[in-house]
Design an enzyme around this catalytic site. Structure first.
Site, PDB file in Angstrom:
ATOM      1  N   LYS A  74      12.616  -5.801   3.694  1.00 35.90           N
ATOM      2  CA  LYS A  74      12.402  -4.527   5.539  1.00 35.90           C
ATOM      3  C   LYS A  74      13.320  -4.855   6.306  1.00 35.90           C
ATOM      4  O   LYS A  74      14.245  -5.614   5.437  1.00 35.90           O
ATOM      5  CB  LYS A  74      11.264  -5.452   6.029  1.00 35.90           C
ATOM      6  N   ASP A  89      10.308   3.342   9.202  1.00 32.28           N
ATOM      7  CA  ASP A  89       9.336   2.979  10.026  1.00 32.28           C
ATOM      8  C   ASP A  89       9.305   3.323  11.755  1.00 32.28           C
ATOM      9  O   ASP A  89       9.801   3.822  11.541  1.00 32.28           O
ATOM     10  CB  ASP A  89       9.216   1.362   9.513  1.00 32.28           C
TER      11      ASP A  89
HETATM   12  O1  2IT Z   1       5.287  -0.638   6.247  1.00 29.87           O
HETATM   13  C1  2IT Z   1       5.408   0.454   5.430  1.00 29.87           C
HETATM   14  O2  2IT Z   1       5.154   0.615   4.650  1.00 29.87           O
HETATM   15  C2  2IT Z   1       6.624   1.140   5.537  1.00 29.87           C
HETATM   16  N1  2IT Z   1       7.318   1.578   7.146  1.00 29.87           N
HETATM   17  C3  2IT Z   1       6.495   1.970   4.452  1.00 29.87           C
HETATM   18  C4  2IT Z   1       7.510   1.919   3.664  1.00 29.87           C
HETATM   19  C5  2IT Z   1       8.617   2.902   2.504  1.00 29.87           C
HETATM   20  O3  2IT Z   1       9.573   2.197   1.623  1.00 29.87           O
HETATM   21  O4  2IT Z   1       7.372   3.391   2.508  1.00 29.87           O
END
Ligand code: 2IT
Length: 448
Positions: free
Chosen positions: A126, A166
């Protein structure tokens, strides 16, 4: 509870006392997997739990950009490469002023087990920045994204770490981030990011995937109780990309979304956000950058409740789809009093741990976000597959796969909880199923 689990939770609380969100998710996940740790005494011998709560790597970087008036701004960028044992790090970027190490670590930790649950080969990561996109011009957003990627590019790649969007990061931002990556690296590697535009390797159905996936999961949950989603009323919080996907699928399935919320309050639409015009208007509201939901009430002549959240509304299903810790114990009490039967988390960790326990004890069917919202990252993984194969799947192909993935996630959760004698417990089941695969991979790869 398993003594080793208890000790690790206590250590995290001491060591990371200034990271409340991270402590919260560690406590939630490790408590759930306690029976699995009981069954695997070898985990303690290699200190698996202390290892799994520590990111493999996490860094901050300086992001300097100039606004339209020529003023220079300095923000903090983050990337947490939490666990890469089952695939390249994968997870979104959040641009929001409240972003800090605790929030990035909680999202990264959740992402490990969510990604594992999808059954696809993706590790957990993240990132983000404490940048506030509200009210910024398009040029300012572009300059920020370019400055951000200028710092991040050396640490990401299609087989290394694959960021996505996100909160505060959508198709536009991903476009600017990718443009800068391509410019600096001088290589065509569009698998470095997901959530891209269709013209350069994005996947059909990625924008809808999180909301669609949540509805497919809900269908499974209702089916378990012999119910049909058609005609069900759904109260949701939030009005962003995920809420939009839910409304779009609800419209197709004949379910009725009766609330939306924003930082300014919530709207109540007894007829449901149930026309194409209404669903499309949600995109306009988001694109306007005004960050308010009252506009919907003004446009369609429905009630608006300033400063309130929709937890007091009567509905068949409640879907918090806004942000973390939106439902605390007082809201949970309201929800139970209202006779809601299905509590379906969609945002990451929208419920405090005590509120979550209270809802479960009160007999509601509680569906955890790391299972419910996994459709988003699943289609991101499908986007990576398409990019590496250099081909494009049809919307129908992607949707079929998404449906199957959500069904598998639901079934794996049900089975995992049952196999540990926990009955029909979707929260524990998701944690157990997600955790066990990562644990197995770490065990087999040696101690580091
Ligand atoms: O919280 C999540 O799963 C996302 N923001 C998407 C992450 C992604 O790599 O598509």
């Amino acid at each position: 509870m398993n003594a080793y689990v208890e000790r690790v939770i206590s250590d995290v609380k001491t060591k990371h006392a200034d990271e409340p969100e991270f402590i919260q998710t560690v406590e939630e996940v490790l408590t759930s997997v306690s029976p699995l740790v009981d069954a695997h005494p070898e985990y303690e011998k290699v200190d698996l739990l202390h290892r799994i709560v520590e990111p493999e790597r996490m860094f901050t970087f300086r992001v300097v950009w100039t606004d339209d008036s020529g003023k220079v701004h300095t923000n903090i960028g983050y990337r947490c490469q939490f666990n890469g044992s089952i695939g390249p790090y994968k997870g979104g970027l959040r641009f929001q002023p409240n972003v800090n190490p605790s929030i990035i670590k909680f999202l990264g930790f959740e992402q490990i087990f969510k990604n594992s649950l999808t059954g696809l080969p993706i590790g957990g990561g993240k990132g983000g920045a404490d940048f506030d996109p509200t009210g910024k011009s398009d040029l300012e957003i572009m300059h920020f994204c370019q400055a951000y990627m200028t710092e991040l590019y050396r640490y990401v790649g299609p087989d290394i770490d694959v960021p996505a969007g996100d909160m505060g990061v959508g198709k536009r931002e991903i476009g600017y981030l990718f443009g800068q990556y391509r410019k600096i690296k001088g290589v065509w590697q569009n698998g470095v990011l997901t959530g891209k535009g269709l013209s350069y390797g994005g996947s059909l159905t990625r924008p809808e995937a999180t909301g669609y996936g949540a509805m497919y999961y809900l269908e499974q949950v209702l089916k378990h109780d012999g119910l049909d989603i058609k005609g069900k009323t759904i109260a949701i919080s939030g009005f962003g990309n995920v809420a939009w996907g839910i409304c779009k699928k609800a419209l197709q399935l004949g379910a009725k979304v009766i609330t939306l919320s924003g930082p300014d309050g919530y709207i109540y639409d007894p007829d449901g956000v149930s026309t194409e015009e209404k669903v499309n208007y949600m995109l306009e509201m988001r694109a306007s950058g005004r960050n308010r939901v009252q506009d919907y009430a003004d446009k369609f002549g429905v009630q608006f409740f300033p400063g309130e959240k929709p937890w007091g509304v009567k509905a068949d299903v409640l879907m918090p789809a806004a942000t973390q810790n939106d439902v605390k114990i007082d809201s949970a009490e309201k929800i139970v009093k209202n006779g809601i039967k299905y509590y379906v988390e969609v945002a990451n960790m929208p419920t405090t741990n005590d509120a979550l326990k209270f809802l479960q004890k009160s007999g509601l069917t509680v569906c955890p976000s790391k299972a419910v919202n996994a459709g988003g990252v699943s289609v991101s993984a499908l986007e990576m597959s398409q990019n590496s194969e250099r081909l494009v799947w049809t919307a129908e192909e992607v949707d079929e796969r998404l449906k199957l993935i959500m069904k598998n996630i639901y079934n794996a959760s049900v089975e995992a909880a049952e196999s540990y004698g926990l009955g029909y417990n979707l929260v524990a089941g998701a944690n157990l199923a997600g955790f066990s695969k990562v644990a197995e991979a770490m065990m087999e790869q040696g101690i580091f």
